[in-house]
Write an enzyme that holds these catalytic residues in place. Sequence first.
Site, PDB file in Angstrom:
ATOM      1  N   TYR A   9       1.066  -1.256   0.035  1.00  0.00           N
ATOM      2  CA  TYR A   9       0.256   0.127   0.111  1.00  0.00           C
ATOM      3  C   TYR A   9       0.459   1.528  -0.006  1.00  0.00           C
ATOM      4  CZ  TYR A   9      -3.110  -3.439   1.368  1.00  0.00           C
ATOM      5  OH  TYR A   9      -4.111  -4.580   1.852  1.00  0.00           O
ATOM      6  N   TYR A 137     -14.375  -5.191   2.517  1.00  0.00           N
ATOM      7  CA  TYR A 137     -13.096  -5.336   2.360  1.00  0.00           C
ATOM      8  C   TYR A 137     -12.802  -7.175   3.445  1.00  0.00           C
ATOM      9  CZ  TYR A 137      -8.516  -6.346   2.552  1.00  0.00           C
ATOM     10  OH  TYR A 137      -7.056  -6.899   2.114  1.00  0.00           O
ATOM     11  N   LYS A 269      -5.939 -13.929  11.371  1.00  0.00           N
ATOM     12  CA  LYS A 269      -5.271 -12.900  12.053  1.00  0.00           C
ATOM     13  C   LYS A 269      -5.676 -13.170  13.830  1.00  0.00           C
ATOM     14  CE  LYS A 269      -6.811  -8.911   9.975  1.00  0.00           C
ATOM     15  NZ  LYS A 269      -5.273  -8.584   9.200  1.00  0.00           N
TER      16      LYS A 269
END
Length: 423
Positions: A9, A137, A269
């Site tokens: 990014y 997302y 995660k």
Amino acid sequence: MKSPVWHPYAHLKTQTPAPKVVGGDGAHFMLESGERLLDATCSWWCMIHGYGHPRLVAAIREQAGELCHVMLGGLTHEPADQLARELVRITPDGLNHVFYSDSGSVGMEVAMKMALQYQVLTGNPGKHKMLSLMKAYHGDTTGCMAVCDPEEGMHSLFASLLPQHHFAPAPTAPFDATAEQVEHDLSALRCVLERHHDEIAALLMEPLLQAAGGLNMTSPSYVTGARELCDEFGVLLIFDEVATGFGRTGKLFAADHAGVTPDILVLSKGLTGGYLGHAATLATDRVHDAFIGDTPHHAFMHGPTFMGNPLACRVALESLRVFEGENYLGKIAHLNQILRRELLDDEALNAHPDVADVRVLGATAVIEAHSTEALKGVGVFARECGVWLRPIGRWLYTMPAYITSEAEITQITEVMKAWFSRR
């Protein structure tokens, strides 16, 4: 010498050298420069126990001395079997089958393939598209990009590469919404299903908290209503709990707020406490049993090399033991109280002309600015104050590690508020 690492990014023309992390301890990480930064982002929301947790480190070391990796194709091992049993135990009732992969994005790819193949195997080959929500997302791999928000998301450059799916409006009713507010959102979802259910295999949803798409927080009643609509129209329900799982919304899973079991659930995660990349895609008996048959098409053709990695499974098991044994849901409830007191109850912050909204859910807090320009330079400012903050677009947020102390949470929120008060 400039590092050859290509960072994510990053705009390469304006990118400055990335600070080098040399260690971590609790809620902080240390830089090569000698700076000690309080991590307000939980390293992209996964380091729920903080850095250098002795029990997690010890679990990895012990497992490394026994078995670091072996293929899961045709073989198994105790950490994979034991973790699967634990995930079945703690997730919503009915999710009895666990398919491993190596990241949240790949876990979502698995879920979509599983849903499509389920529809084919149950006589509905026309159901070959997904239904997603605006502001969604679900990851950066190709299949996942196709079910992220196509208008405000980050993947518009790749539109020509992506398959086309259906989208429903993002829910607007907040967590504590009235029945009328929720019904407005569900009516919009119903309209899409009525028009396109004959070609929709599954609805994908980040329950309660749409994370990277704008930290949109929604009502448990919307989740309940979505479950009912999926049942009515013969559509599977997939929960992407990559970000919301393991306490982030205040309960172990966001689904627990609504008392809903999805057909497929994706976890990553916090699954390993952030210590190793791993993911799990769980399915109900209904989905799993559709794959039992005699034809080649009944086999689920997916197999990441590092699925069920013993190191990842072992540290995930230890992470769960720490989470349950040390009452992490109680810790999260306390963090929530502090975040609400420091941000939601701050009248000056809420009235600031650059602030569009302030919201808190579980161990997540966000200050939504009116523009990205309002947050330009906030990362540098926070670093000077000893805190690591990395906004998403016009959303300045914190998702701290659950072991973060009250004083440390206050330090984070003071920096967030100071950014606006200085403008």
